[in-house]
Write a protein that holds these residues in place. Structure first.
Motif, PDB file in Angstrom:
ATOM      1  N   THR A 239      10.081   3.559  13.209  1.00  0.00           N
ATOM      2  CA  THR A 239       9.010   3.430  14.192  1.00  0.00           C
ATOM      3  C   THR A 239       9.456   2.706  15.453  1.00  0.00           C
ATOM      4  OG1 THR A 239       7.441   3.313  12.341  1.00  0.00           O
ATOM      5  CG2 THR A 239       6.622   2.679  14.533  1.00  0.00           C
ATOM      6  N   TYR A 240      10.206   1.602  15.285  1.00  0.00           N
ATOM      7  CA  TYR A 240      10.506   0.724  16.414  1.00  0.00           C
ATOM      8  C   TYR A 240      11.993   0.584  16.726  1.00  0.00           C
ATOM      9  CZ  TYR A 240       5.702  -0.758  15.480  1.00  0.00           C
ATOM     10  OH  TYR A 240       4.348  -0.780  15.278  1.00  0.00           O
ATOM     11  N   GLY A 241      12.854   1.064  15.865  1.00  0.00           N
ATOM     12  CA  GLY A 241      14.281   0.852  16.053  1.00  0.00           C
ATOM     13  C   GLY A 241      14.810  -0.158  15.057  1.00  0.00           C
ATOM     14  N   ASP A 242      15.940  -0.771  15.389  1.00  0.00           N
ATOM     15  CA  ASP A 242      16.608  -1.671  14.453  1.00  0.00           C
ATOM     16  C   ASP A 242      15.669  -2.762  13.943  1.00  0.00           C
ATOM     17  OD1 ASP A 242      18.921  -0.245  14.781  1.00  0.00           O
ATOM     18  OD2 ASP A 242      19.824  -1.661  16.200  1.00  0.00           O
ATOM     19  N   PHE A 243      15.717  -3.002  12.644  1.00  0.00           N
ATOM     20  CA  PHE A 243      14.903  -4.064  12.056  1.00  0.00           C
ATOM     21  C   PHE A 243      15.403  -5.414  12.566  1.00  0.00           C
ATOM     22  CE2 PHE A 243      13.558  -7.054   8.789  1.00  0.00           C
ATOM     23  CZ  PHE A 243      12.257  -6.641   8.553  1.00  0.00           C
ATOM     24  N   PRO A 244      14.508  -6.333  12.963  1.00  0.00           N
ATOM     25  CA  PRO A 244      14.915  -7.614  13.551  1.00  0.00           C
ATOM     26  C   PRO A 244      15.357  -8.628  12.497  1.00  0.00           C
ATOM     27  CG  PRO A 244      12.528  -7.480  13.492  1.00  0.00           C
ATOM     28  CD  PRO A 244      13.037  -6.152  12.992  1.00  0.00           C
ATOM     29  N   HIS A 245      16.522  -8.385  11.922  1.00  0.00           N
ATOM     30  CA  HIS A 245      17.013  -9.256  10.858  1.00  0.00           C
ATOM     31  C   HIS A 245      17.145 -10.709  11.292  1.00  0.00           C
ATOM     32  CE1 HIS A 245      17.920  -5.882   8.238  1.00  0.00           C
ATOM     33  NE2 HIS A 245      18.604  -5.301   9.201  1.00  0.00           N
ATOM     34  N   ASP A 246      17.443 -10.930  12.564  1.00  0.00           N
ATOM     35  CA  ASP A 246      17.673 -12.298  13.028  1.00  0.00           C
ATOM     36  C   ASP A 246      16.388 -13.062  13.283  1.00  0.00           C
ATOM     37  OD1 ASP A 246      16.990 -10.660  15.150  1.00  0.00           O
ATOM     38  OD2 ASP A 246      18.222 -11.740  16.607  1.00  0.00           O
ATOM     39  N   ARG A 247      15.221 -12.422  13.069  1.00  0.00           N
ATOM     40  CA  ARG A 247      13.945 -13.094  13.301  1.00  0.00           C
ATOM     41  C   ARG A 247      13.062 -13.149  12.052  1.00  0.00           C
ATOM     42  NH1 ARG A 247      11.431 -13.580  18.092  1.00  0.00           N
ATOM     43  NH2 ARG A 247      10.004 -14.825  16.814  1.00  0.00           N
ATOM     44  N   VAL A 248      13.290 -12.266  11.107  1.00  0.00           N
ATOM     45  CA  VAL A 248      12.391 -12.165   9.955  1.00  0.00           C
ATOM     46  C   VAL A 248      12.995 -12.895   8.763  1.00  0.00           C
ATOM     47  CG1 VAL A 248      11.123 -10.632   8.424  1.00  0.00           C
ATOM     48  CG2 VAL A 248      11.545  -9.945  10.796  1.00  0.00           C
ATOM     49  N   HIS A 249      12.271 -13.873   8.273  1.00  0.00           N
ATOM     50  CA  HIS A 249      12.707 -14.658   7.123  1.00  0.00           C
ATOM     51  C   HIS A 249      12.206 -14.018   5.834  1.00  0.00           C
ATOM     52  CE1 HIS A 249      14.062 -18.241   9.469  1.00  0.00           C
ATOM     53  NE2 HIS A 249      13.273 -17.661  10.364  1.00  0.00           N
ATOM     54  N   SER A 250      12.906 -14.295   4.764  1.00  0.00           N
ATOM     55  CA  SER A 250      12.613 -13.651   3.485  1.00  0.00           C
ATOM     56  C   SER A 250      12.186 -14.653   2.428  1.00  0.00           C
ATOM     57  CB  SER A 250      13.848 -12.906   2.981  1.00  0.00           C
ATOM     58  OG  SER A 250      13.664 -12.455   1.654  1.00  0.00           O
ATOM     59  N   THR A 251      11.146 -14.291   1.693  1.00  0.00           N
ATOM     60  CA  THR A 251      10.803 -14.985   0.454  1.00  0.00           C
ATOM     61  C   THR A 251      10.647 -13.909  -0.605  1.00  0.00           C
ATOM     62  OG1 THR A 251       9.652 -16.801   1.559  1.00  0.00           O
ATOM     63  CG2 THR A 251       9.100 -16.406  -0.739  1.00  0.00           C
ATOM     64  N   MET A 252      11.485 -13.927  -1.615  1.00  0.00           N
ATOM     65  CA  MET A 252      11.442 -12.900  -2.649  1.00  0.00           C
ATOM     66  C   MET A 252      11.086 -13.565  -3.971  1.00  0.00           C
ATOM     67  SD  MET A 252      14.639 -10.533  -1.362  1.00  0.00           S
ATOM     68  CE  MET A 252      14.103  -8.989  -2.099  1.00  0.00           C
ATOM     69  N   ARG A 253       9.970 -13.175  -4.515  1.00  0.00           N
ATOM     70  CA  ARG A 253       9.415 -13.826  -5.696  1.00  0.00           C
ATOM     71  C   ARG A 253       8.985 -12.775  -6.731  1.00  0.00           C
ATOM     72  NH1 ARG A 253      11.546 -17.673  -3.992  1.00  0.00           N
ATOM     73  NH2 ARG A 253      10.647 -19.616  -3.257  1.00  0.00           N
ATOM     74  N   VAL A 254       8.647 -13.248  -7.905  1.00  0.00           N
ATOM     75  CA  VAL A 254       8.051 -12.394  -8.926  1.00  0.00           C
ATOM     76  C   VAL A 254       6.631 -12.873  -9.179  1.00  0.00           C
ATOM     77  CG1 VAL A 254      10.233 -11.813 -10.040  1.00  0.00           C
ATOM     78  CG2 VAL A 254       8.978 -13.850 -10.759  1.00  0.00           C
ATOM     79  N   TYR A 255       5.823 -12.009  -9.745  1.00  0.00           N
ATOM     80  CA  TYR A 255       4.442 -12.370 -10.024  1.00  0.00           C
ATOM     81  C   TYR A 255       4.350 -13.383 -11.151  1.00  0.00           C
ATOM     82  CZ  TYR A 255       2.511  -8.776  -7.013  1.00  0.00           C
ATOM     83  OH  TYR A 255       2.149  -8.022  -5.929  1.00  0.00           O
ATOM     84  N   LEU A 256       3.404 -14.289 -11.013  1.00  0.00           N
ATOM     85  CA  LEU A 256       3.135 -15.284 -12.031  1.00  0.00           C
ATOM     86  C   LEU A 256       1.654 -15.249 -12.385  1.00  0.00           C
ATOM     87  CD1 LEU A 256       5.200 -18.253 -10.564  1.00  0.00           C
ATOM     88  CD2 LEU A 256       5.793 -16.866 -12.545  1.00  0.00           C
ATOM     89  N   PRO A 257       1.289 -15.633 -13.603  1.00  0.00           N
ATOM     90  CA  PRO A 257      -0.113 -15.617 -13.995  1.00  0.00           C
ATOM     91  C   PRO A 257      -0.929 -16.638 -13.207  1.00  0.00           C
ATOM     92  CG  PRO A 257       1.334 -15.807 -15.912  1.00  0.00           C
ATOM     93  CD  PRO A 257       2.170 -16.040 -14.699  1.00  0.00           C
ATOM     94  N   ASN A 258      -2.223 -16.415 -13.105  1.00  0.00           N
ATOM     95  CA  ASN A 258      -3.127 -17.371 -12.484  1.00  0.00           C
ATOM     96  C   ASN A 258      -4.357 -17.506 -13.369  1.00  0.00           C
ATOM     97  OD1 ASN A 258      -5.367 -18.387 -10.633  1.00  0.00           O
ATOM     98  ND2 ASN A 258      -3.583 -18.548  -9.304  1.00  0.00           N
ATOM     99  N   GLU A 259      -4.698 -18.759 -13.693  1.00  0.00           N
ATOM    100  CA  GLU A 259      -5.762 -18.988 -14.680  1.00  0.00           C
ATOM    101  C   GLU A 259      -7.135 -18.561 -14.176  1.00  0.00           C
ATOM    102  OE1 GLU A 259      -6.736 -22.048 -11.912  1.00  0.00           O
ATOM    103  OE2 GLU A 259      -4.788 -21.405 -12.670  1.00  0.00           O
TER     104      GLU A 259
END
Length: 420
Positions: A239-259
């Protein structure tokens, strides 16, 4: 420059991914702070001095536990219905948002203890837009909004730009200490990915990294480890061209239960890990930290219950009071009387409990997360020490902070003075 990129990125299955969580971690007393670096970037190298001055001015002198941030539920309402929602969000009909009176009360209470920053979450904060803007305007100049979490529901072509304009008008860029972070959470959400891409594109083209940071929290099913960040990157490039890797931070997690969710979909996590292993790999969540994280961080639920940890499946025994029924200062004082919190704080994480709970015992206990291990360890700690060392409303045994620091001298911050 090429060397810097190699240090800041890691190779994913579809090529380079965005800046990884963990980059630029600054701990008070352990070296200089570099402004405008990290996911939770700060605006000044003197950030810890300014934070301590705020605490001292509020009378929280030398307290061992003083949160740098409180993450609070603006609303429990959500436009989506993720089967494995780790945040325990409710439907638009079943959820509730904080009232104007409650929001104003929070600003006053946060100011009373010199709280440096807050993170706003839900539910989905943008379905409570009026409450969100009210809090931001009231908090401006008093407490920074260091993080604002969203599922991107407002990222349509019609709403995206005007929503950013409203956020700016109500103080988004007026933080004193922290560069604000907009966290877009994707996982089971049904928000169209073109909206996520549009929000990212607007953030990186209309704002500099000195004004606004952007991150994607890519939650994965624990059984497959599949993350939706990869199709987002592909769609953005189309859509926009190269992904802005130098600006977008990553948090990669897995799902956890919630009471909160009685009918939550089952979480199938392969294998069971010993509590001893979780303890060995636990990081120091109570050390004053900025950059990659903001620590320590407390959690305030929409009910007013305050916890000394911001994980959404936080053990109930880490709840030390209700902010809508008693002053925040009293709740923090109760937290500081917790023998469990003091031990973990002084020992640099759950590993400190090896001195109290024999490894032979912790090796036999198994669970699927740091939070699960913490819950088991609290119970074991209480059994070993002969009292309730954590639960709110109790009077835990007093522990000399200096006695704890003497066991872990290398962990003691340089500015922490001896107390009688």
């Amino acid at each position: 420059m090429a060397g810097q990129r190699a240090a800041r990125f890691s190779m994913g299955r579809d090529g380079w991914t965005m800046i990884k969580e963990g980059t630029a971690t600054y701990v008070d007393g352990r070296g200089p702070v570099i402004p405008f670096t990290g996911k939770y970037a700060v605006k000044t190298s003197a950030v810890f001095d300014l934070i301590r001055a705020g605490w001292d001015g509020a009378g929280l002198v030398d307290a061992p536990y003083r949160p740098l941030r409180i993450e609070f539920e603006l609303t429990t309402k959500c436009n989506d219905t993720c089967a494995s929602c780790g945040m325990g969000a409710l439907s638009l009909q079943a959820g509730r948002s904080l009232s104007d009176r409650q929001l104003d009360h929070l600003v006053s209470e946060f100011a009373s203890v010199g709280l440096p920053s807050v993170a706003i979450t839900g539910g989905e904060p943008f379905v409570a837009m009026r409450a969100l803007l009210r809090f931001m305007a009231q908090a401006r100049g008093t407490v920074d909004v260091s993080k604002l979490t969203t599922n991107g529901v407002w990222g349509s072509q019609k709403r995206c730009g005007p929503t950013f304009d409203q956020l700016v008008a109500h103080g988004l860029l007026d933080n004193r200490l922290f560069v604000p972070l907009l966290m877009v959470s994707i996982g089971e959400q049904t928000t169209p990915l073109d909206r996520v891409c549009r929000i990212i594109h607007h953030a990186v083209t209309e704002f500099s990294d000195h004004e606004l940071n952007i991150a994607v929290s890519s939650l994965a099913d624990p059984s497959t480890r599949e993350h939706r960040i990869y199709p987002v990157m592909r769609l953005y490039a189309e859509t926009y061209g190269d992904f802005p890797h130098d600006r977008v931070h990553s948090t990669m997690r897995v799902y956890l239960p919630n009471e909160r969710l009685d009918d939550q979909a089952a979480i199938h996590r392969p294998g069971r890990t010993s509590v001893a292993r979780w303890m060995d790999h636990c990081y120091d969540c109570f050390a004053p930290t900025v950059g990659a994280y903001v620590l320590p961080t407390a959690l305030l639920k929409a009910s007013g219950d305050l916890y000394a940890c911001a994980a959404f499946n936080v053990p109930e025994k880490l709840g030390f009071g209700n902010l809508f029924r008693e002053p925040l200062r009293d709740i923090l004082a109760r937290t500081n009387r917790s023998a469990y919190v003091a031990t973990v704080r002084a020992g640099g994480g759950l590993k400190a409990l090896h001195d109290i709970i024999p490894r032979a015992e912790s090796e036999q206990m198994t669970c699927g997360s740091f939070c699960g291990s913490c819950a088991l360890l609290i119970d074991a700690f209480e059994r070993k020490t002969g009292g309730e060392g954590t639960a709110g409303g109790t009077e835990p045994p007093m522990v000399s902070v200096d006695a704890l620091w003497s066991r872990f001298p290398a962990k003691r911050p340089s500015g922490d003075k001896a107390r009688g």
